[in-house]
Design a protein around this motif. Sequence first.
Motif, mmCIF file in Angstrom:
data_model
loop_
_atom_site.group_PDB
_atom_site.id
_atom_site.type_symbol
_atom_site.label_atom_id
_atom_site.label_comp_id
_atom_site.label_asym_id
_atom_site.label_seq_id
_atom_site.Cartn_x
_atom_site.Cartn_y
_atom_site.Cartn_z
ATOM 1 N N ILE A 15 -6.533 57.254 64.446
ATOM 2 C CA ILE A 15 -6.176 58.177 65.519
ATOM 3 C C ILE A 15 -6.098 59.585 64.936
ATOM 4 N N TRP A 19 -6.573 68.653 63.855
ATOM 5 C CA TRP A 19 -7.922 69.080 64.316
ATOM 6 C C TRP A 19 -8.102 70.544 63.964
ATOM 7 N N HIS A 29 -14.693 70.438 71.344
ATOM 8 C CA HIS A 29 -13.427 69.900 71.815
ATOM 9 C C HIS A 29 -12.286 70.710 71.220
ATOM 10 N N GLU A 33 -7.556 68.229 73.259
ATOM 11 C CA GLU A 33 -8.353 67.096 73.758
ATOM 12 C C GLU A 33 -8.617 66.062 72.664
ATOM 13 N N ALA A 34 -8.603 66.497 71.397
ATOM 14 C CA ALA A 34 -8.989 65.587 70.323
ATOM 15 C C ALA A 34 -7.803 64.850 69.726
ATOM 16 N N GLY A 36 -4.721 62.642 69.167
ATOM 17 C CA GLY A 36 -4.244 61.455 69.879
ATOM 18 C C GLY A 36 -5.359 60.511 70.281
ATOM 19 N N ARG A 37 -6.570 60.898 70.141
ATOM 20 C CA ARG A 37 -7.704 60.005 70.470
ATOM 21 C C ARG A 37 -8.199 59.326 69.202
ATOM 22 N N ALA A 38 -8.793 58.162 69.382
ATOM 23 C CA ALA A 38 -9.441 57.491 68.241
ATOM 24 C C ALA A 38 -10.643 58.311 67.824
ATOM 25 N N GLU A 41 -14.053 57.578 69.234
ATOM 26 C CA GLU A 41 -14.420 57.976 70.587
ATOM 27 C C GLU A 41 -15.218 59.266 70.601
ATOM 28 N N LEU A 42 -15.164 59.998 69.493
ATOM 29 C CA LEU A 42 -15.896 61.254 69.413
ATOM 30 C C LEU A 42 -17.332 61.072 68.935
ATOM 31 N N ARG A 64 -18.891 68.356 73.362
ATOM 32 C CA ARG A 64 -18.128 68.373 74.603
ATOM 33 C C ARG A 64 -19.039 68.494 75.808
#
Length: 778
Positions: A15, A19, A29, A33-34, A36-38, A41-42, A64
Amino acid sequence: MEEASAAVVVDARGIVTGWSEGARRLTGHPAGEAVGRAVRELLAGEAPAGTPPVPTGGVVLRHRDGHPVRARATVIPLSGPDGEPAGYVLHAEPAGAAETSLAGRAFQQASMAMTVFDTEQRYLRLNDASCRVVGASEEEMIGRPYRDTGDAAGPQQGLQWHLRRVVETGEPVHYETLGRAPSGKRFHAWNVEMWPVRGPSGELIGTALAALDSTEQHRGRQRLALLNEAATSIGTTLDVVRTAEELVQLLVPAFADFAAVDLLDWVLGTHEPLALTGSDVELRRVAHGSATQGSPASAVRLGGADVYPPYSPPARALREGRPVLGLAGQPEFDRWLGSRGAPAPPDHSRRAPIHSLLAVPLRARGTTLGVAVAVRNLFPDPYAPEDGALVEELASRVAVCVDNARRFARERSTALALQHSLLPKGLPGQAAVEVAHRYLPSGSAAGIGGDWFDVIPLSGSRVALVVGDVVGHGIPSTATMGRLCTAVRTLADVDLPPDELLTHLDDLVIHLASGDDEEVAEVGATCLYAVYDPVSRRLTAAAAGHPPPAVVLPDGTCELIELSAGPPLGVGGLPFEATEVQLPEGSVVALYTDGLVEGRDRDVDHTTGELCRALTVPATSLDALCDNVLKAVLPEEPGDDVALLLARTRALGSGQVAARDVPYDPVEVGAARQWAVERLTEWGLADIAFITELVVSELVTNAIRYGTPPVQLRLIRDRTLICEVSDGSATSPHMRRAHAFDEGGRGLLLVAQLTQRWGSRQTNTGKVIWAEQPLSGL
């Protein structure tokens, strides 16, 4: 942190927890937005199962706005207080971005092609040399599978197999491959080194590849291999055409798609070299071959002649004496190819145009013999100057072999012509034997040997059968054979017994060998001399190191005549002994040279047995029997000359021979004349009785006056009438010129003028004086 790079902090679960501004510029991004995301996923597309939670190497990010962004990712693990992984720092750079570190620049600028793959054979890194090989930029290749970048049926398939092998085994691999690079059509050789790349904990995370272009070394080895092969495969025979074919077989397909050898006409004959005249050159095609049938097709048939204009590569090579390289696009080369008019192959779709040609002159001992041509149309690489040097080296070897073969053919032709001029062309007419003969010159590289045979009519209806063999081959042996053959005929005219004749012949050979002439410095020969008397039906033979004759009796049995083994001619100091055998009428005597029964891989006893068996096979004629014997005994390619002489014996019966003892008294001369006239009358030869009466009178008178008893008169009716008078004196008569007032001395002169020929011969008990008269009406 530089603008071209991005930094991302990821926890142990993958995670995003940090960033950077560079990450925002790279992906579009913002941090909100980035974080907290895995991190997965990017990525653009789904990550394969079993891959690490944080990507490394070449990755494709999703911008993006939706477009993919290729980047290089480097992962640095972070450890917690207890040493367990607490997270990762991910550093990403756009694919193709300039390296900043020394190690990175060394990798990027390496002279060999270097590539890094993940465990699924996807591109992670490529240096500049590798990009040139694949014909694409690193940004275009990152993340692409290797199988999508090459020919699945070519050498790339082997490279992919080795990549998988490194992943499966974890062992490095080294091998050499040959093929076209994806970025070009030319063939290249590569020395490839592959090794596994492991993570901090030893897990396999990818494979690395380094490929060194070894094309020049590979071609050098090919050239050396061709030269080595040429040393053993070219010039295996002394045959001009076969030597040319060997060069074509060597060049195609390893070096050329098509090759041909064209020679000047005089090379194929036995003539002396001719100077090149005129601008156009006429050559004769002796060999050609294609890697693919009909592509390219030959414009000249085998054995055909073609005229080459002065601007064509073959004509230029002959004129300039150096290799000439022709390439597509050169005006004169294109013009010449356009004028050839070679027929198209049946499948026009497979036809490839000729793009490169090498023409190399064949020169030996300063003489130009012809030209060798190598053509490429399917092979992608054009010929280079170093290829011309290679073919020139091969051509020089071929030229020497062709010149040797030409010289051998000329010497063989000369020796054969000389030998045929010395051998009997038509055997003289005589009634003692019926003869047939065969002479087979050797086809080996040693050349024509010195075998000979002869049939010599002797006095008293007898006949001499001769077979001989001079040691060695070539013109010197043939010349020595001619000397010995002439010497045998001369000694036979003296009517020497076989053993004495061989003794004189032995002295002649010793004399020749003791001369200063280097060509006869080592003279040796074997000879068999036999005399057959149709009156007594006896064969007297002596041998000088020669195989014994075979005799086939009328009952069909065959045996060898056991002769006393005499030394070869030229040894000297050892005696020769004659053997005498009684032969029934119709016996066949076989005289032969050692080439019939001897050989490198042949057993003499076995072949002699085959000879005897072949002689007993029924045949319609002696000529047919000769052919049967050669077919049954000889191998397909005899290694030596072969001479075979067959003689079927005849006999003169009592109706053709009459003899009378003459008392040693001059008054008996008249009775001898009367007896001779009566015998001629009985034979129906009264028309020559007057001359015979004079001959008998002179010969009997000389025997009684100058000879010693016993005296015998013998008449033989053969093809001529033979009158013989024998006595016990060994003194040979000689003809002399009598003066005007001499009372005697004209007898032999009278005999010589009245008869066809006359002479004398020595016997064991004295001598015989003989004279022959032609039979009128016969």
